[in-house]
Design an enzyme around this catalytic site. Sequence first.
Site, short mmCIF file in Angstrom:
data_model
loop_
_atom_site.label_atom_id
_atom_site.label_comp_id
_atom_site.label_asym_id
_atom_site.label_seq_id
_atom_site.Cartn_x
_atom_site.Cartn_y
_atom_site.Cartn_z
N ASN A 204 0.89 -1.17 0.00
CA ASN A 204 0.00 0.00 0.00
C ASN A 204 0.93 1.22 0.00
O ASN A 204 1.57 1.51 1.01
CB ASN A 204 -0.87 -0.04 1.25
CG ASN A 204 -2.07 0.87 1.24
OD1 ASN A 204 -2.73 1.02 2.27
ND2 ASN A 204 -2.41 1.47 0.12
N ASN B 193 -6.59 10.43 -0.66
CA ASN B 193 -6.68 9.31 -1.59
C ASN B 193 -6.07 9.68 -2.95
O ASN B 193 -5.86 10.86 -3.25
CB ASN B 193 -8.15 8.91 -1.80
CG ASN B 193 -8.76 8.29 -0.57
OD1 ASN B 193 -8.16 7.45 0.09
ND2 ASN B 193 -9.98 8.71 -0.26
N CYS C 60 -5.90 6.05 7.58
CA CYS C 60 -5.23 5.05 6.76
C CYS C 60 -4.31 4.26 7.68
O CYS C 60 -3.32 4.81 8.18
CB CYS C 60 -4.44 5.71 5.63
SG CYS C 60 -3.54 4.52 4.61
N GLY C 61 -4.65 3.00 7.93
CA GLY C 61 -3.88 2.20 8.88
C GLY C 61 -2.45 1.96 8.43
O GLY C 61 -1.50 2.15 9.20
N ASN C 62 -2.26 1.54 7.18
CA ASN C 62 -0.90 1.37 6.67
C ASN C 62 -0.18 2.70 6.62
O ASN C 62 1.03 2.78 6.88
CB ASN C 62 -0.94 0.76 5.27
CG ASN C 62 -1.34 -0.71 5.28
OD1 ASN C 62 -1.02 -1.46 6.21
ND2 ASN C 62 -2.04 -1.14 4.24
N ASN D 289 -14.92 1.47 1.94
CA ASN D 289 -13.98 0.47 1.44
C ASN D 289 -14.67 -0.88 1.53
O ASN D 289 -15.43 -1.15 2.47
CB ASN D 289 -12.72 0.46 2.29
CG ASN D 289 -12.02 1.81 2.32
OD1 ASN D 289 -11.87 2.45 1.29
ND2 ASN D 289 -11.61 2.24 3.49
N GLU E 191 -10.54 0.01 -2.34
CA GLU E 191 -10.54 1.23 -1.53
C GLU E 191 -11.26 2.35 -2.26
O GLU E 191 -11.00 2.61 -3.44
CB GLU E 191 -9.11 1.68 -1.23
CG GLU E 191 -8.41 0.85 -0.17
CD GLU E 191 -7.23 1.60 0.41
OE1 GLU E 191 -7.44 2.69 1.00
OE2 GLU E 191 -6.10 1.11 0.28
N ARG E 192 -12.17 3.02 -1.56
CA ARG E 192 -12.85 4.17 -2.16
C ARG E 192 -11.83 5.23 -2.52
O ARG E 192 -10.88 5.49 -1.78
CB ARG E 192 -13.91 4.73 -1.19
CG ARG E 192 -13.32 5.20 0.11
CD ARG E 192 -14.33 5.83 1.05
NE ARG E 192 -13.63 6.22 2.26
CZ ARG E 192 -14.11 7.05 3.16
NH1 ARG E 192 -15.30 7.59 3.00
NH2 ARG E 192 -13.43 7.37 4.23
N CYS F 28 -4.71 -2.79 2.71
CA CYS F 28 -5.44 -1.69 3.33
C CYS F 28 -5.47 -1.96 4.82
O CYS F 28 -6.08 -2.94 5.26
CB CYS F 28 -6.86 -1.59 2.77
SG CYS F 28 -7.92 -0.40 3.65
N THR G 247 -6.71 -0.34 7.61
CA THR G 247 -7.99 -0.31 8.31
C THR G 247 -8.92 -1.40 7.76
O THR G 247 -9.74 -1.94 8.50
CB THR G 247 -8.66 1.07 8.17
OG1 THR G 247 -8.78 1.42 6.79
CG2 THR G 247 -7.87 2.14 8.91
#
Length: 287
Positions: free
Chosen positions: A15, A75, A84-86, A192, A216-217, A225, A227
């Site tokens: 990602n 985005n 964004c977790g990553n 997402n 992912e939106r 992704c 999250t």
Amino acid sequence: MAETIAFTKGHGTGNDFVIVPDDDGALELTVDQVAALCDRRFGIGADGILRVVRTARIGAGASMTDAEWFMDYRNADGSAAEMCGNGTRVFAKFLVDTGRATIDDAPLRIGTRAGAKTLTRSDLGFEVDLGAFAVEGDVVVKAKGLDVARPGQGINVGNPHVVVALSSHAELEALDLTVQPQLQPDPADGANVEFVVPADPLVRGGVGTIRMRVFERGVGETLSCGTGVAAAALAVRHWAGPAAPDRWSVEVPGGILGVRIVGEADGDHVLLSGPAALVYSGEVTLA
């Protein structure tokens, strides 16, 4: 006159992000500029932008006074996202490697649109506490490659997700995620969408295992992704019932991520762990 800015390319399990240092908040990236930077043919190429800015410069409010740095995540289409977790792990890696912050002596707090998040070191690299989560309503999902629409489970981990269980790895691989899945009802801000296949057996050594792909939106299919990984683990845990474990291993096309659910004073929190890498740095002239 065209403006030239510094950047670093980084990723977490594939990602990938363009990291733009803007410590004092002097830079205002337009939607078109973000999209141009993220374009994989005409720009640097990435799933999104991480602008690095001091929290005090953006007027984030009292809830984030203990977070010196704010992760302004956008985005690939230029739209703003809550979390964004990553991205949080890649953001932390950049802060630490450039001397802007430390993480070994105390946890690192960073600001996001979903509130301040806490990061620590982990065996996989970095672990971020995504905070409290919510199991929401059912959504019907149509996707290219699936013979019929499937039920999806709404999960919110600071941003919205819909998780769909599939019966086999063959079904997962047959998905065509170049086409955006259709949701009914369609969330106002989009969501997402994660497609998951549980392992058989689901739990080994107290750890649940699933495999996942994600749309992912504002981006499309991504190799990972963060999250979404957390949401997928939470959905399968919800379906599995009270005996389900609190530790999960999630395989995405870009690698393996870990998920933990822990009890806190304000309720259960979900934590995400995984690697982060910085690939190269340079300068680019904004369109």
